[in-house]
Design an enzyme around this catalytic site. Structure first.
Site, PDB file in Angstrom:
ATOM      1  N   HIS A  51      20.703 -37.153   0.921  1.00 43.27           N
ATOM      2  CA  HIS A  51      20.605 -35.936   1.724  1.00 43.27           C
ATOM      3  C   HIS A  51      19.668 -34.894   1.132  1.00 43.27           C
ATOM      4  O   HIS A  51      18.897 -34.244   1.837  1.00 43.27           O
ATOM      5  CB  HIS A  51      22.013 -35.343   1.878  1.00 43.27           C
ATOM      6  N   SER A  94      18.886 -29.702   6.203  1.00 46.02           N
ATOM      7  CA  SER A  94      20.298 -29.762   6.589  1.00 46.02           C
ATOM      8  C   SER A  94      20.591 -28.795   7.743  1.00 46.02           C
ATOM      9  O   SER A  94      19.963 -28.889   8.791  1.00 46.02           O
ATOM     10  CB  SER A  94      21.130 -29.490   5.338  1.00 46.02           C
ATOM     11  N   ASP A  96      21.800 -41.133   3.469  1.00 46.16           N
ATOM     12  CA  ASP A  96      22.384 -39.793   3.528  1.00 46.16           C
ATOM     13  C   ASP A  96      23.866 -39.911   3.866  1.00 46.16           C
ATOM     14  O   ASP A  96      24.222 -40.448   4.917  1.00 46.16           O
ATOM     15  CB  ASP A  96      21.637 -38.973   4.592  1.00 46.16           C
TER      16      ASP A  96
END
Lengths: 410, 436
Positions: free
Chosen positions: B368, B242, B333
């Site tokens: 994600h 991320s 995601d």
């Protein structure tokens, strides 16, 4: 063969799987990213609770992909040779310069044995060199979730091991030999295999003569164990030996017995010594076998019995004893209850798998409190194979009679 | 004595394993062709209960092998050796938005695995199972050392593998949630890489001064590893998820100090203002405007960086990258847009002629939070974003089965990638070979 420089910029990769295992489980030791077709030595090192160092090592040659696999490759020599996946454990021996008569026995079973496996360049003596890579592996007697309860009431001393899960579990009363004291490791391992197991200290080291070891004493111990199997009440732990004794009742419970080198007590004047001044006791047993009054009347046994014997047992005449028992039981029509395993070139101390072979060990004489070295016998490789095979057969015998038998009755 | 109950045995091998190791669950001695439910229960460090279960029918010998037999229902179905772990869910009635993350990596995760008679879907606490065992799952292999690091202004934890070393090194970065998250670095050290987990959003410096760290904070971390006696200074990688990806890409291309052996970027993007760094990214996120919400009020942030800009002042020019790069992205995601970013990066690298450095793993229906394998998939959770200081129920995305498969595949490939780039002898001096 010249040793290859294994530079720090191409570190070899060592893996031991599983890195945490029970002591009777095998592991795989693999090294990768090595220069191809080069000599290396793999070494295991264990620092025992008594402060001694034990080691084993094997000499290997990497293949063309730069790999050494202890499970698949040949050891060219060391403390073991040939294709030996567990050689780094069963061939452990005290490092040169150690005290004599050592025996590796874990006292604290709540912690694992820590064994460091290291890789060295070449086949020469590695002691002055630094390893290229090493890792620590844990070997446990107690599986996760096993409960250990100390039993410390006067006459009833020991440790009770209870597997996780709802139960009920079959129970085992675990008795060691003439050395006395409390040894928990085999019981912890049996609990890890699904049994409630009581390691019983039926006499303290050196106090064999002064301890009550009547038949009734053992009956009380078995009752204690049985009540634990079926009762969920933890209050049992508050019962004293006398409580169990007075509640002794005869239950026709299903029993089977496993005897490793069956010992009958009494006369000891037949001891001789070998060339190292180590005591050989096997003739004591041979003399006793001639005395009918010194023998348990095995014709009266009504449960399956497994006898595990080492043919090179120098401490007890296990094979001759088994012959005698067999003869008596057959004559009484009970031969079908008896199973015997006689292992060639195997000594007295037939322990759980991969335990280092102890051909002679220190013991405190129970008659005189003197320390002597007893010879136990056996050659390392056959003895280790016997430990491996007998453990599996013992577990399958126990499973057959205690877990699956349709004849199980209350 | 209930004879049936006394017979059934349950074993899990290994009973103590690393979290990324497979196990084999075996039931034996039940009645042939009997209906059985295998049940897993775990109480996480926060005190919440998680469970998973699957329905099996024993074979003619009364056995079930979870690695080979088919689950016909439960929290997973089909042949799934590790299904009892990755399909763990909070028990009914739990607080919503939970996420399972290990804080204390020096103790194992303990899971109880039991077998029940019949095909049950509830009421496990009220029934007595036929058998039960405990299984330990460890992030740290034996001999791995955990070393808190506070020198040079860092808030970090270094995990050193077992053995004398020296070892290749790795800097491990997480995302916008901040904190010092250790478990992935501990697991990598268990695979022979000296790994340092770094807190860069809630670190001591930021908590004391209120300022966000700059590039030199990460360069300090790199130099710390480089000069560490147990680390091979010329073999250092970075791994991030991320927001961590944003940091890695910027550093990999623009830092004069960092010479990375390779980089792994999970669920991230190269889109960021090039005239700044973290502080500018924070400001940008804070000034976004209104969030998008799903029908059931979960916030979706994937649009924030879309569309991918063409302007090179708004994204890292990965055409200038000089080290191997692995991108791991989930196509479902809902929090970032890593798939679109990855496509754009691929194009940039093709045009620049350095795409031979790129390995792209793009997983359909993965979300994600692509984590180490066998941990439960988190599709939605309560999240406090450090950058925006908001606490929300965030949609991360992903469908549990495909997401779990993606985690397993990505981790395996990530380890091979790291091993190849950190261990190979290609860059080193000559290697002398000898023959027998």
């Amino acid at each position: 063969v010249t040793a290859t420089g294994c530079t720090a910029s191409t570190p070899p990769i060592l893996s031991v799987r599983p890195s945490r295992a029970l002591v009777d489980e095998a592991f795989e030791v693999l090294v990768e990213n090595l220069p191809p077709v080069s000599p290396f030595t793999l070494r295991s090192l264990l620092h025992s609770e008594d402060g001694d160092d034990w080691e084993a090592y094997g000499r290997y040659v990497s293949d063309h992909s730069g790999r050494v696999s202890v499970s698949e490759d040949l050891s060219f020599g060391g403390t073991y040779s040939g294709m030996e996946p567990m050689g780094l454990i069963w061939s452990l021996r005290p490092v040169p310069g150690s005290r004599t008569g050592l025996r590796l026995r874990k006292k604290d079973v709540t912690t694992p044995m820590l064994i460091t496996i290291s890789l060295y360049n070449g086949h020469e003596d590695f002691r002055d060199n630094s390893p290229l890579v090493s890792m620590v592996t844990e070997r446990w007697y107690m599986g996760p979730g096993i409960q250990r309860i100390e039993i410390t009431d006067g006459e009833l001393r020991g440790a009770l091991f209870i597997p996780p899960g709802p139960g009920p579990f079959p129970g085992i009363l675990d008795l060691w030999g003439g050395g006395g004291g409390l040894l928990e490791y085999r019981s912890a391992l049996l609990a890890s295999r699904g049994y409630v197991c009581l390691a019983l200290e039926y006499f303290k080291t050196g106090q064999m003569k002064s301890t009550d070891m009547s038949f009734e004493y053992f009956e009380v111990c078995v009752t204690f164990l049985l009540l634990h199997l079926f009762s969920e009440s933890v209050n049992l732990l508050k019962w004293t030996f006398h409580d169990f004794k007075s509640s002794l009742f005869y239950i026709k419970f299903f029993l089977c017995g496993v005897c490793d080198a069956l010992v009958l007590f009494l006369v000891f004047n037949k001891i001789r010594v070998d060339e190292n001044n180590h005591q050989i006791w096997r003739d004591v047993g041979l003399a006793l076998l001639q005395e009918p009054s010194m023998k348990v009347d095995v014709a009266k046994i009504n449960c399956p019995l497994l006898l595990v014997n080492g043919c090179d047992d120098q401490n007890w005449c296990a094979v001759e004893t088994a012959d005698d028992i067999s003869k008596t039981m057959n004559a009484a029509g009970k031969g079908h209850l008896l199973t015997r395993l006689d292992y060639p070139e195997t000594g007295h101390l037939i322990e759980p798998p991969f335990s280092p072979h102890c051909p002679a060990g220190n013991i405190i004489m129970y008659s005189s409190n003197q320390k002597v070295i007893q010879r136990y016998g056996g050659k390392t490789k056959p003895h280790s194979d016997a430990q491996d095979d007998s453990w599996r057969k013992i577990l399958s015998f126990l499973r057959h009679h205690l877990y699956c038998s349709q004849k199980a009755k209350m | 004595m209930d004879e049936k109950r006394c017979c059934v045995t349950l074993s899990v091998q290994p009973s103590r394993g690393l979290v990324d190791e497979k196990f084999v669950i075996l039931v034996q001695n039940s009645f042939p062709s009997s209906l059985l439910t295998i049940y897993a229960h775990h109480q996480c460090e926060d005190g919440y209960s998680w469970h998973a279960f699957a329905h099996y029918t024993s074979d003619a010998t009364g056995a079930v092998n979870v690695s080979e037999d088919c689950s016909t229902g439960g929290t997973y179905s089909g042949v799934e050796a590790m299904g009892l772990l990755w399909s763990l869910k909070p028990v009914p009635g739990s607080k919503p938005g939970l996420r399972m993350r290990k804080k204390n990596v020096q103790a194992p995760m303990v899971v109880t695995i039991s077998v029940y008679s019949g095909h049950l879907t509830e009421g496990f606490e009220d029934q007595v199972p036929l058998a039960g065992v405990e299984v330990e799952r460890w992030y740290m292999a034996p001999g791995v050392r955990r070393i808190p690091v506070t020198e040079d202004g860092l808030t970090a934890t270094l995990f050193l593998p077992s053995g004398p070393g020296p070892f290749p090194g790795l800097l491990d970065l997480w995302g916008g949630g901040g904190q010092l998250v250790e478990y992935r670095a501990a697991l990598l050290a268990s695979h022979g890489i000296a790994s340092m987990a770094i807190d860069y959003l809630t670190c001591k410096y930021t908590m004391e001064t209120g300022k966000i760290v700059e590039q030199d904070y990460f360069e300090m971390a790199y130099k710390f590893l480089q000069k560490h006696p147990k680390v091979l200074g010329s073999r250092i990688a970075m791994l991030g998820l991320s927001l961590g990806t944003s940091v890695i890409l910027k550093m990999a291309v623009h830092s004069q100090i960092m010479k990375l052996s390779c980089a792994v970027c999970v669920s991230g993007s190269h889109v960021q203002p090039m005239d700044g760094f973290l502080k500018e990214m924070v400001d940008r996120y804070k000034n976004w405007g209104s969030d998008r919400f799903t029908k059931d009020n979960k916030v979706v942030w994937r649009d924030l960086l879309l569309p991918i800009p063409t302007d090179l002042s708004l994204k890292v020019d990965v055409g200038k990258l000089q080290c191997p790069l692995m991108l791991i992205v989930g196509e479902d995601d809902q929090n970032w847009c890593p798939h679109e970013s990855a496509m754009d990066m691929k194009g940039m690298m093709e045009r620049a002629g350095n795409n031979h450095l790129l390995t792209l793993l793009s997983y359909p229906n993965a979300g994600h939070l692509i984590e180490p394998p066998y941990m439960p998939h988190t599709r939605v959770s309560n999240y406090r974003d450090v950058l925006s200081q908001q606490k929300r129920m965030v949609l991360w995305g992903g469908q549990t089965l495909e997401h779990s498969r993606a985690q397993e595949d990505a981790w395996r490939k990530l380890l091979v990638f790291l091993r190849k780039n950190l261990y190979s002898g290609v860059k080193s001096g000559s290697l002398s070979l000898s023959n027998l």
